[in-house]
Every structure is written in C-alpha cells, then in structure tokens.
Write a protein that holds these residues in place. Structure first.
Motif, PDB file in Angstrom:
ATOM      1  N   UNK A  73       0.859  -1.183   0.000  1.00  0.00           N
ATOM      2  CA  UNK A  73       0.000   0.000   0.000  1.00  0.00           C
ATOM      3  C   UNK A  73       0.896   1.234   0.000  1.00  0.00           C
ATOM      4  N   UNK A  74       0.616   2.153  -0.900  1.00  0.00           N
ATOM      5  CA  UNK A  74       1.415   3.373  -1.001  1.00  0.00           C
ATOM      6  C   UNK A  74       0.501   4.578  -0.955  1.00  0.00           C
ATOM      7  N   UNK A  75       0.915   5.588  -0.224  1.00  0.00           N
ATOM      8  CA  UNK A  75       0.216   6.869  -0.216  1.00  0.00           C
ATOM      9  C   UNK A  75       1.174   7.915  -0.781  1.00  0.00           C
ATOM     10  N   UNK A  76       0.633   8.749  -1.666  1.00  0.00           N
ATOM     11  CA  UNK A  76       1.388   9.875  -2.215  1.00  0.00           C
ATOM     12  C   UNK A  76       0.615  11.135  -1.856  1.00  0.00           C
ATOM     13  N   UNK A  77       1.266  12.018  -1.105  1.00  0.00           N
ATOM     14  CA  UNK A  77       0.638  13.278  -0.712  1.00  0.00           C
ATOM     15  C   UNK A  77       1.020  14.357  -1.723  1.00  0.00           C
ATOM     16  N   UNK A  78      -0.003  15.069  -2.210  1.00  0.00           N
ATOM     17  CA  UNK A  78       0.196  16.161  -3.157  1.00  0.00           C
ATOM     18  C   UNK A  78      -0.234  17.473  -2.519  1.00  0.00           C
ATOM     19  N   UNK A  79       0.441  18.558  -2.894  1.00  0.00           N
ATOM     20  CA  UNK A  79       0.012  19.866  -2.421  1.00  0.00           C
ATOM     21  C   UNK A  79      -1.096  20.402  -3.329  1.00  0.00           C
ATOM     22  N   UNK A  80      -1.530  21.619  -3.078  1.00  0.00           N
ATOM     23  CA  UNK A  80      -2.637  22.201  -3.836  1.00  0.00           C
ATOM     24  C   UNK A  80      -2.309  22.402  -5.314  1.00  0.00           C
ATOM     25  N   UNK A  81      -1.022  22.438  -5.647  1.00  0.00           N
ATOM     26  CA  UNK A  81      -0.601  22.580  -7.040  1.00  0.00           C
ATOM     27  C   UNK A  81      -0.442  21.239  -7.742  1.00  0.00           C
TER      28      UNK A  81
END
Length: 99
Positions: A73-81
């Motif tokens: 399981x992988x999570x990738x966090x992205x910012x608002x851009x």
C-alpha cells in the motif's frame, strides 16, 4: 485603534488562518489508484507525514483480510498545485508455516 491599523491586523489574522490543503492518493497492487479529490488541511509537512502514517495502517487493516498474504500500500501526498511532497509505503507479507 485607527481604521488602517485595524484593517492590517484583520488581514494578518486572516492570513494566519489559511492552512494549506494536501491530497492523499492511495495505491495498492491489483487495485486502481484511489485519488483524493477532497484533501485534508495540514499546517506543514510534518503534519502531512503524520497523516500519511495514519492512513496506511487503516487501509491495510481493511484490505489485508480480503486480498491475500502479499500486499503493498502506497500513499502519495500532493500539495494544492498537484506536486507530490511525501510518499510512504506499507508492505504486508504473510507466510503459512504449517501445512
């Protein structure tokens, strides 16, 4: 207090209330990517890291019993851009020892 000073103070207070939103996309082998369209407000990257650490075990707890002994399981966090700012992976491997 003058009107100008009060306006500057109000503006400063409003700026302090703005908290960036981050989006946590989940990927697991054999499943389509679960894209986060809602997002979560996090004060800084340390809070993003903690949120990612909390979400992975929750997802694994639900999915591992359904899908077998080898999962990632992988999570990738992205910012608002849309820029990726943090990623974490949780791997589960089970092995039956007695037959």
């Amino acid at each position: 207090m003058s009107l100008e000073r009060r306006s500057r103070r109000t503006l400063l207070f409003q700026v302090e209330l703005l908290v960036p939103r981050y989006f946590f996309d989940i990927r697991s082998a054999g499943s389509p990517q679960d894209r986060d369209d809602e997002g979560t407000e996090c004060a800084d990257l340390a809070a993003v890291r903690k949120a990612a650490m909390r979400v992975l075990p929750d997802i694994a707890r639900d999915d591992i019993p359904k899908d077998g002994d080898r999962q990632t399981f992988t999570v990738v966090a992205r910012d608002e851009d849309g820029q990726a700012v943090y990623t974490a992976t949780l791997t589960f491997a089970g092995l039956q020892l007695l037959r």
